[in-house]
Design an enzyme around this catalytic site. Structure first.
Site, short mmCIF file in Angstrom:
data_model
loop_
_atom_site.label_atom_id
_atom_site.label_comp_id
_atom_site.label_asym_id
_atom_site.label_seq_id
_atom_site.Cartn_x
_atom_site.Cartn_y
_atom_site.Cartn_z
N ASP A 8 -12.01 5.22 5.27
CA ASP A 8 -11.27 4.85 4.05
C ASP A 8 -11.94 3.68 3.34
OD1 ASP A 8 -9.28 5.32 2.23
OD2 ASP A 8 -7.70 4.28 3.33
N LYS A 15 1.63 -7.05 8.49
CA LYS A 15 1.74 -5.71 7.90
C LYS A 15 2.96 -5.00 8.47
CE LYS A 15 -3.12 -5.12 6.92
NZ LYS A 15 -4.10 -4.07 6.68
N GLY A 35 0.85 -1.18 0.00
CA GLY A 35 0.00 0.00 0.00
C GLY A 35 0.89 1.23 0.00
N SER A 36 0.29 2.38 0.25
CA SER A 36 1.09 3.60 0.23
C SER A 36 2.03 3.66 1.43
CB SER A 36 0.15 4.81 0.23
OG SER A 36 -0.79 4.68 1.27
N HIS A 37 1.69 2.96 2.52
CA HIS A 37 2.47 3.09 3.74
C HIS A 37 3.17 1.81 4.18
CE1 HIS A 37 -0.70 6.25 4.34
NE2 HIS A 37 0.42 6.94 4.42
N SER A 97 4.00 -2.71 3.54
CA SER A 97 4.00 -3.94 2.75
C SER A 97 3.36 -5.02 3.59
CB SER A 97 5.44 -4.34 2.42
OG SER A 97 6.05 -3.29 1.70
N VAL A 98 2.68 -5.94 2.91
CA VAL A 98 1.96 -6.99 3.62
C VAL A 98 2.49 -8.35 3.15
CG1 VAL A 98 -0.32 -7.92 4.15
CG2 VAL A 98 -0.05 -5.47 3.74
N1 ATP Z 1 -5.20 -9.52 5.34
C1 ATP Z 1 -4.66 -9.56 4.13
N2 ATP Z 1 -4.57 -10.72 3.45
C2 ATP Z 1 -4.03 -10.75 2.21
N3 ATP Z 1 -3.55 -9.66 1.56
C3 ATP Z 1 -3.61 -8.47 2.18
C4 ATP Z 1 -4.17 -8.35 3.49
N4 ATP Z 1 -4.12 -7.05 3.86
C5 ATP Z 1 -3.57 -6.40 2.84
N5 ATP Z 1 -3.25 -7.23 1.82
C6 ATP Z 1 -2.63 -6.86 0.54
O1 ATP Z 1 -1.68 -5.82 0.77
C7 ATP Z 1 -2.07 -4.61 0.08
C8 ATP Z 1 -1.72 -3.39 0.92
O2 ATP Z 1 -2.34 -3.50 2.22
P1 ATP Z 1 -2.93 -2.26 3.01
O3 ATP Z 1 -4.11 -1.73 2.24
O4 ATP Z 1 -3.18 -2.66 4.40
O5 ATP Z 1 -1.74 -1.22 2.94
P2 ATP Z 1 -1.85 0.35 3.19
O6 ATP Z 1 -0.45 0.94 3.10
O7 ATP Z 1 -2.61 0.59 4.43
O8 ATP Z 1 -2.72 0.81 1.94
P3 ATP Z 1 -3.25 2.28 1.61
O9 ATP Z 1 -2.52 2.65 0.35
O10 ATP Z 1 -4.72 2.09 1.41
O11 ATP Z 1 -2.92 3.16 2.77
C9 ATP Z 1 -3.56 -4.78 -0.20
O12 ATP Z 1 -3.96 -4.06 -1.34
C10 ATP Z 1 -3.67 -6.29 -0.42
O13 ATP Z 1 -3.29 -6.63 -1.74
#
Ligand code: ATP
Length: 421
Positions: free
Chosen positions: A167, A70, A51-53, A55-56
């Site tokens: 969000d 996360k 995501g923007s912040h 990696s998962v």
């Molecule tokens: N519980 C999960 N199980 C599987 N994949 C996940 C899970 N959570 C997130 N992901 C994957 O990781 C990506 C990034 O996760 P997440 O949206 O939590 O990051 P973020 O940095 O908070 O994003 P944003 O850009 O909305 O702020 C998601 O688009 C998805 O592809």
């Protein structure tokens, strides 16, 4: 309508007989080094998404449970969102949400190492399903996604104190192994204590394209802010168009869809990739529901409870077996097992379906007694009892009988065969 109205909006707060408190939620504190090992040192092979912040990554815990870990992209970054997600998710647990399982919070080499551990969702996001999947979901499936997401938001708004997600977007709706939609990413969510100082001092935030245009100061925040974003999501589900798409004019889905709905030109907004729902009244009611959610005045938007009620009625008129295939999230090696013969990936989970529903699926697919297993797994979701497909059979690629009252069925090379069909 300001955030103070959250109190009035929640009947839970004013009920003379409050419901008994739910059982305490178990949140585990993990060791950073254990999660580091379980993700092979946060390797690219275990990466689920970025995501923007953060990696998962996928990890498998000692008991064999898969989880998503996360990790902030920068150590200094996001500690506020990290704390916030723990604060909100440690008090709510629901099958409609991507629930928190635990976290790490320790210092290693003088650095604060913070990780969140949440339930693993093996079928990607609703965004992937709508915009990246070459076989877009059917109306039956779309209605389920819409209704399940609406229920998730209603769960937040009905909790005590209410939670505003801030969000809501298709990228934050994840699909679990049974293809149920679950709401995730609570980094921006706010618990709505009417005297909460943080609430009053937190500047507006969200994702462009989904953000309520009336939410310009902290005082404008209310549960109807989420309703607006849900309305955008519903338009996205109806049209298959992204919330903002610069290759179209106008790029904003609201600016494009609402004038068409007002003029009654509904056929213009339904996803051209699949046949529109047959029932004209259904088409109208669904579009009007989305239009009500994105009204500019938050007071004139329905509550999430109203939306759930409306969608529940509408969903009943679309059979879930109006299915035209589903093969999302099949590119990630963390998610799939290989079909031994065709090299085509299939979901590494199990599904159950009754012989009645299997027959129905088969006749719908009309492929002479044979079907892709993924279609069956997807179709089986929700209405099934007796037939169990063993994932080990898929992994091994051997012939396996399917257990249950469909004893004539078997899986060969990731395909399901049955004399019953
Ligand atoms: N519980 C999960 N199980 C599987 N994949 C996940 C899970 N959570 C997130 N992901 C994957 O990781 C990506 C990034 O996760 P997440 O949206 O939590 O990051 P973020 O940095 O908070 O994003 P944003 O850009 O909305 O702020 C998601 O688009 C998805 O592809």
């Amino acid at each position: 309508m300001g955030y103070l109205s959250c109190k009035a909006e929640s009947s839970v707060l004013t009920s003379p007989h409050p419901p008994p408190p739910p059982p305490p939620i178990k949140i585990q504190q993990f060791q950073y080094t254990d999660l580091e090992a379980a993700t092979d040192g946060f390797s690219e092979q275990k990466l689920l998404g970025k995501g923007s912040h953060r990696s998962v990554y996928k990890a498998v815990l000692r008991g064999g449970r898969p989880v998503a870990v996360k990790k902030p992209s920068h150590l200094s970054h996001n500690s506020h969102e990290f704390d916030n997600e723990i604060d909100v998710l440690s008090k709510i647990h629901s099958p409609r949400l991507v629930n928190l399982l635990g976290f790490t919070n320790e210092s290693l080499d003088d650095q604060h190492q913070r990780l969140l551990v949440v339930e693993f969702m093996c079928n990607g996001t609703l965004y992937d399903s709508l915009h990246l999947n070459p076989r877009p979901p059917s109306w039956g499936r779309r209605m389920r996604f819409a209704l399940q997401t609406a229920k998730a938001i209603d769960t937040l708004h009905s909790s005590n104190p209410p939670v505003i997600h801030r969000d809501i977007k298709s990228a934050n709706v994840l699909l679990d192994k049974n293809l149920n939609a679950r709401l995730g990413d609570f980094g921006l969510a706010l618990r709505c204590h009417h005297d909460n100082v943080r609430l009053r001092s937190t500047p507006p935030a969200g994702t462009i394209g989904y953000l309520d245009p009336g939410y310009v100061t902290p005082e404008n925040l209310c549960t109807r802010t989420d309703v607006f974003s849900f309305g955008i999501l519903l338009l996205e589900i109806i049209s298959g168009r992204k919330a903002i798409d610069v290759s179209h004019s106008p790029p904003s889905i609201v600016d494009w869809a609402i004038p068409l709905i007002r003029r009654g030109k509904l056929s213009g907004i339904y996803d051209p990739r699949i046949a529109p729902p047959k029932d004209a009244s259904f088409r109208k009611q669904l579009a009007v529901m989305a239009a009500k959610c994105v009204r500019s005045s938050s007071e004139r938007r329905p509550s999430m409870k109203d939306v759930v009620e409306g969608l529940t009625l509408l969903a009943k008129s679309v059979p879930v077996n109006a299915w035209n295939g589903f093969s999302i999230a099949m590119t990630n090696p963390c998610i799939v097992a290989e079909d031994a013969v065709g090299g085509r990936p299939v979901e590494c989970g199990s599904a159950k379906l009754s012989s009645r529903s299997s027959r129905r699926v088969y006749s719908d697919l009309g492929v002479g007694g044979r079907s892709n297993l993924m279609d069956l797994l997807a179709e089986a979701d929700g209405d099934c009892e007796s037939l169990s497909i063993q994932p080990s059979a898929l992994r091994l690629g051997r012939n396996h009988s399917v257990r249950g009252n469909s004893s004539n069925s078997m899986i060969r090379h990731g395909r399901l065969y049955s004399k019953e069909f």
